[in-house]
Write a protein that holds these residues in place. Structure first.
Motif, PDB file in Angstrom:
ATOM      1  N   THR A   3      44.263  41.209  33.929  1.00 26.41           N
ATOM      2  CA  THR A   3      44.997  42.470  33.789  1.00 26.41           C
ATOM      3  C   THR A   3      44.065  43.604  33.405  1.00 26.41           C
ATOM      4  O   THR A   3      44.171  44.714  33.934  1.00 26.41           O
ATOM      5  CB  THR A   3      46.121  42.316  32.742  1.00 26.41           C
ATOM      6  N   SER A  39      43.320  46.990  35.509  1.00 28.90           N
ATOM      7  CA  SER A  39      43.762  48.290  34.983  1.00 28.90           C
ATOM      8  C   SER A  39      42.673  49.351  35.031  1.00 28.90           C
ATOM      9  O   SER A  39      42.970  50.535  35.105  1.00 28.90           O
ATOM     10  CB  SER A  39      44.288  48.141  33.555  1.00 28.90           C
ATOM     11  N   ARG A  85      46.993  46.642  29.760  1.00 27.59           N
ATOM     12  CA  ARG A  85      47.727  47.175  30.914  1.00 27.59           C
ATOM     13  C   ARG A  85      47.457  48.665  31.093  1.00 27.59           C
ATOM     14  O   ARG A  85      47.670  49.216  32.171  1.00 27.59           O
ATOM     15  CB  ARG A  85      49.226  46.949  30.737  1.00 27.59           C
TER      16      ARG A  85
END
Length: 198
Positions: free
Chosen positions: A28, A32, A168
């Motif tokens: 993630t 991001s 995130r």
């Protein structure tokens, strides 16, 4: 005739690893911050992993990195960061040595629900003298401890940055990567001082 001004200048490439235990958010984080669609080697978790992979604390996880993640951040025309996310399960740790070759520094992602999963990555980078910062991934914005409490629990030196983050969020992830760059700069400066003092 090609003029000097029209020659293509190859940028300096810096390598940063994104490491940590299983399910802490490495894939993630790479996704991001990468300016290009990240390369991901995610595969579905199957029944074959039962008894092999420890899913404690991440029982809902459906896929896992089986090789590495890759992303890129262009800082300037002269400087590019390449991000390599490591696999988190014990059975893939043999890849870490190859991934760490030439790394300027690393992010160790931590999950406060499973801090013990961070020790292997911390030991790996400390033993190779690779500068790192610890990013404490605050899942769903849940911050149940301070960075100082994490530092004490992981027995980290005061010089190692510990940053609460949400992987995130691009800006939050960038803050952790900037901390790694600062840690690498500080380590290089300390080594120069040692050499000059000899």
């Amino acid at each position: 005739m090609v003029s000097a001004s029209s020659e293509r200048i190859m940028p300096t490439a810096l390598k940063i690893l994104i490491a940590g235990g299983f399910g802490v958010g490495k894939t993630t984080m790479v996704g991001s911050v990468s300016e290009v669609p990240p390369l991901e080697t995610e595969e579905r978790i199957t029944a074959a992993s039962v008894g092999v992979d420890n899913l404690a604390g991440v029982e809902g996880k459906l896929s896992t990195t089986v090789a590495m993640d890759f992303g890129r951040i262009t800082i300037s025309p002269e400087l590019v960061l390449y991000l390599f996310g490591t696999p988190g399960q014990d059975r893939f740790w043999f890849m870490w040595d190859d991934l760490a070759t030439g790394a300027l520094g690393a992010v160790v992602l931590a999950d406060t629900r499973r801090l013990d999963a961070s020790f292997a990555a911390i030991d790996f980078f400390e033993s190779r003298e690779i500068p790192f910062a610890v990013g404490v991934n605050c899942f769903n914005g849940h911050r149940d401890c301070t960075s100082e409490q994490v530092r004490q629990a992981l027995a980290l030196a005061p010089s190692i940055p510990v940053i609460l983050c949400d992987v995130r969020d691009r800006n939050s992830s960038k803050e952790v990567i900037l901390a790694v760059l600062e840690a690498a700069r500080a380590q290089a400066a300390a080594r120069l001082t040692q050499v000059a003092g000899c």
